[in-house]
Design a protein around this motif. Structure first.
Motif, PDB file in Angstrom:
ATOM      1  N   HIS A  56      -4.628   1.321  -7.660  1.00 56.63           N
ATOM      2  CA  HIS A  56      -4.958   2.514  -8.444  1.00 56.63           C
ATOM      3  C   HIS A  56      -4.890   3.749  -7.560  1.00 56.63           C
ATOM      4  O   HIS A  56      -5.614   3.833  -6.565  1.00 56.63           O
ATOM      5  CB  HIS A  56      -6.357   2.392  -9.043  1.00 56.63           C
ATOM      6  CG  HIS A  56      -6.525   1.156  -9.871  1.00 56.63           C
ATOM      7  ND1 HIS A  56      -5.944   1.032 -11.118  1.00 56.63           N
ATOM      8  CD2 HIS A  56      -7.162  -0.009  -9.616  1.00 56.63           C
ATOM      9  CE1 HIS A  56      -6.237  -0.167 -11.598  1.00 56.63           C
ATOM     10  NE2 HIS A  56      -6.965  -0.825 -10.703  1.00 56.63           N
ATOM     11  N   ALA A  57      -4.061   4.710  -7.950  1.00 52.02           N
ATOM     12  CA  ALA A  57      -3.853   5.912  -7.137  1.00 52.02           C
ATOM     13  C   ALA A  57      -5.134   6.725  -6.974  1.00 52.02           C
ATOM     14  O   ALA A  57      -5.278   7.476  -6.019  1.00 52.02           O
ATOM     15  CB  ALA A  57      -2.757   6.767  -7.749  1.00 52.02           C
ATOM     16  N   ALA A  78       0.853  -1.187   0.000  1.00 54.15           N
ATOM     17  CA  ALA A  78       0.000   0.000   0.000  1.00 54.15           C
ATOM     18  C   ALA A  78       0.889   1.237   0.000  1.00 54.15           C
ATOM     19  O   ALA A  78       2.052   1.178   0.409  1.00 54.15           O
ATOM     20  CB  ALA A  78      -0.906  -0.015   1.235  1.00 54.15           C
ATOM     21  N   TYR A  79       0.316   2.320  -0.491  1.00 55.68           N
ATOM     22  CA  TYR A  79       1.060   3.576  -0.613  1.00 55.68           C
ATOM     23  C   TYR A  79       0.249   4.691   0.028  1.00 55.68           C
ATOM     24  O   TYR A  79      -0.983   4.639   0.007  1.00 55.68           O
ATOM     25  CB  TYR A  79       1.311   3.901  -2.094  1.00 55.68           C
ATOM     26  CG  TYR A  79       1.802   2.696  -2.852  1.00 55.68           C
ATOM     27  CD1 TYR A  79       3.141   2.319  -2.757  1.00 55.68           C
ATOM     28  CD2 TYR A  79       0.923   1.897  -3.595  1.00 55.68           C
ATOM     29  CE1 TYR A  79       3.598   1.168  -3.408  1.00 55.68           C
ATOM     30  CE2 TYR A  79       1.373   0.755  -4.245  1.00 55.68           C
ATOM     31  CZ  TYR A  79       2.709   0.385  -4.150  1.00 55.68           C
ATOM     32  OH  TYR A  79       3.165  -0.743  -4.767  1.00 55.68           O
ATOM     33  N   ALA A  80       0.926   5.697   0.568  1.00 57.33           N
ATOM     34  CA  ALA A  80       0.195   6.807   1.181  1.00 57.33           C
ATOM     35  C   ALA A  80       0.965   8.100   1.013  1.00 57.33           C
ATOM     36  O   ALA A  80       2.202   8.114   1.016  1.00 57.33           O
ATOM     37  CB  ALA A  80      -0.050   6.538   2.662  1.00 57.33           C
ATOM     38  N   ARG A  81       0.209   9.176   0.838  1.00 59.33           N
ATOM     39  CA  ARG A  81       0.820  10.492   0.733  1.00 59.33           C
ATOM     40  C   ARG A  81       0.060  11.450   1.631  1.00 59.33           C
ATOM     41  O   ARG A  81      -1.176  11.448   1.630  1.00 59.33           O
ATOM     42  CB  ARG A  81       0.774  10.962  -0.720  1.00 59.33           C
ATOM     43  CG  ARG A  81       1.997  11.757  -1.117  1.00 59.33           C
ATOM     44  CD  ARG A  81       2.017  11.999  -2.595  1.00 59.33           C
ATOM     45  NE  ARG A  81       2.751  10.953  -3.309  1.00 59.33           N
ATOM     46  CZ  ARG A  81       2.733  10.842  -4.634  1.00 59.33           C
ATOM     47  NH1 ARG A  81       2.015  11.664  -5.365  1.00 59.33           N
ATOM     48  NH2 ARG A  81       3.441   9.902  -5.213  1.00 59.33           N
ATOM     49  N   ALA A  82       0.795  12.231   2.407  1.00 59.18           N
ATOM     50  CA  ALA A  82       0.188  13.177   3.340  1.00 59.18           C
ATOM     51  C   ALA A  82       0.349  14.605   2.849  1.00 59.18           C
ATOM     52  O   ALA A  82       1.357  14.950   2.235  1.00 59.18           O
ATOM     53  CB  ALA A  82       0.827  13.033   4.712  1.00 59.18           C
ATOM     54  N   THR A  83      -0.676  15.420   3.082  1.00 57.13           N
ATOM     55  CA  THR A  83      -0.627  16.843   2.754  1.00 57.13           C
ATOM     56  C   THR A  83      -0.774  17.612   4.059  1.00 57.13           C
ATOM     57  O   THR A  83      -1.707  17.353   4.822  1.00 57.13           O
ATOM     58  CB  THR A  83      -1.833  17.243   1.867  1.00 57.13           C
ATOM     59  OG1 THR A  83      -2.232  16.118   1.101  1.00 57.13           O
ATOM     60  CG2 THR A  83      -1.491  18.386   0.950  1.00 57.13           C
ATOM     61  N   VAL A  84       0.138  18.518   4.286  1.00 54.37           N
ATOM     62  CA  VAL A  84       0.046  19.343   5.488  1.00 54.37           C
ATOM     63  C   VAL A  84      -0.888  20.513   5.168  1.00 54.37           C
ATOM     64  O   VAL A  84      -0.553  21.387   4.379  1.00 54.37           O
ATOM     65  CB  VAL A  84       1.443  19.832   5.928  1.00 54.37           C
ATOM     66  CG1 VAL A  84       1.339  20.718   7.163  1.00 54.37           C
ATOM     67  CG2 VAL A  84       2.361  18.643   6.194  1.00 54.37           C
ATOM     68  N   PHE A 101      -8.157   3.434  -0.605  1.00 52.59           N
ATOM     69  CA  PHE A 101      -8.787   2.440   0.275  1.00 52.59           C
ATOM     70  C   PHE A 101      -8.958   2.997   1.683  1.00 52.59           C
ATOM     71  O   PHE A 101      -9.749   2.484   2.465  1.00 52.59           O
ATOM     72  CB  PHE A 101      -8.059   1.089   0.248  1.00 52.59           C
ATOM     73  CG  PHE A 101      -6.795   0.993   1.059  1.00 52.59           C
ATOM     74  CD1 PHE A 101      -5.595   1.451   0.550  1.00 52.59           C
ATOM     75  CD2 PHE A 101      -6.815   0.428   2.323  1.00 52.59           C
ATOM     76  CE1 PHE A 101      -4.426   1.355   1.301  1.00 52.59           C
ATOM     77  CE2 PHE A 101      -5.644   0.319   3.077  1.00 52.59           C
ATOM     78  CZ  PHE A 101      -4.451   0.789   2.557  1.00 52.59           C
ATOM     79  N   ALA A 102      -8.240   4.083   1.989  1.00 54.72           N
ATOM     80  CA  ALA A 102      -8.420   4.741   3.289  1.00 54.72           C
ATOM     81  C   ALA A 102      -7.897   6.162   3.216  1.00 54.72           C
ATOM     82  O   ALA A 102      -7.021   6.478   2.399  1.00 54.72           O
ATOM     83  CB  ALA A 102      -7.692   3.977   4.380  1.00 54.72           C
TER      84      ALA A 102
END
Lengths: 173, 140
Positions: free
Chosen positions: A150-151, A126-132, A155-156
């Motif tokens: 798929h980006a 799984a992949y995740a990207r955070a935005t401040v 899924f969460a």
């Protein structure tokens, strides 16, 4: 006035990667879950390497909701910390070797964290990207999104609030 | 009821990630569950202080909430987290186990509402609280 000559690319990359590695590998729980980070400039992507121990529902099977929450929280904290440290990494104020030796900077502390489970996590990476969304002197608000194949099919996702460590230079930044 | 608590206990013990965190279901009632997670250095989030990472607290909270839903008298066939919010009140003391208690305080045909609290040895001051909504899967 001519501008300062840019540093050689390898020097810049080595410094950034060494600092990121020291930050990520210095936290036992991040290693326990098998989370790594991909870096493009100052942009980070969290990568959760799949392992059977991350399963929460063995019948489907699906990732454990707590693993998903933890992955999103780790990605938020590292991204937030990275944004906070980046200027000091660039200026040379932070020594990656000193960090790797265990002298980690203080990390942001979670105040609250709300996870939205959009679909079940499949038994794969799984992949995740955070935005401040906002980072003030004391508090920060972060949004983080996670996907697998798929980006554009998350899924969460989660939002969280964090207490920031004091600024490194002692100013009121 | 005896059968159901036996089933719920087995269910928790069959969860690979719950096993990885050495979770132990110490009590289960009608819509309530108590899960204990021992202190483990691998779960540390701040190496300087030895404090457990919030993510590990989330994992035990989520499991405990799910167990509370499963143990409800209206007996859902299964459950999954829709949303879970965790408030972190204080750092858990290094070396101490974390004990979470969850209550499924309302359930409809489709949704279960759950609250949970996590404490360490200082049971008067919660480490964290959680509230969430879970799906109610029909029995087959």
């Amino acid at each position: 006035m001519s501008r300062k000559r840019p540093e050689p690319m390898q020097v810049v990359k080595q410094r950034r990667d060494a600092t990121l590695n020291a930050l990520v590998h210095g936290v036992p729980y991040i290693r326990f879950l098998g989370i790594e980070f991909d870096r493009r400039g100052d942009e980070l992507t969290g990568v959760l390497n799949f392992d059977d121990d991350l399963i929460g529902n063995p019948f489907l099977p699906a990732l454990h909701g707590g693993v998903t929450a933890a992955f999103l929280e780790v990605t938020s904290i590292i991204t937030l910390s990275w944004m906070h440290l980046f200027p000091h990494i660039e200026s040379g104020a932070i020594d990656p070797e000193d960090m790797a030796a265990g002298n980690l900077p203080r990390l942001p502390r979670t105040i609250d964290f709300t996870v939205d489970y959009l679909r079940s996590g499949l038994p794969r990476d799984a992949y995740a990207r955070a935005t401040v969304s906002r980072s003030g002197r004391r508090y920060a608000s972060v949004h983080v999104a996670a996907w697998q194949d798929h980006a554009d099919k998350l899924f969460a996702q989660a939002t969280g609030h964090f207490l920031m460590p004091p600024p490194l230079d002692g100013s009121g930044d | 009821m005896v059968d159901k608590s036996g089933l719920a206990r087995q269910f928790i013990e069959a969860i690979p990630h719950a096993r990885a965190l050495a979770m132990e279901l110490t009590d289960i009632g009608e819509g309530t569950a108590v899960i204990r997670m021992p202190y483990d250095r691998r779960l540390v989030g701040d190496p300087k202080s030895g404090v457990i990472h919030g993510g590990a607290v989330s994992a035990v909270m989520d499991t405990c909430c799910g167990a509370a839903v499963m143990s409800h008298p209206s007996a859902p066939g299964g459950t999954a987290t829709i949303d879970l919010r965790i408030d972190y009140m204080r750092a858990a003391s290094p070396g101490q186990a974390i004990v979470t208690t969850a209550t499924c305080y309302h359930i409809t045909r489709n949704v279960a509402f759950v609250r949970a609290t996590a404490v360490d040895d200082d049971t008067e001051n919660p480490v964290a609280t959680a509230s969430g909504a879970f799906t109610v899967e029909q029995r087959f």
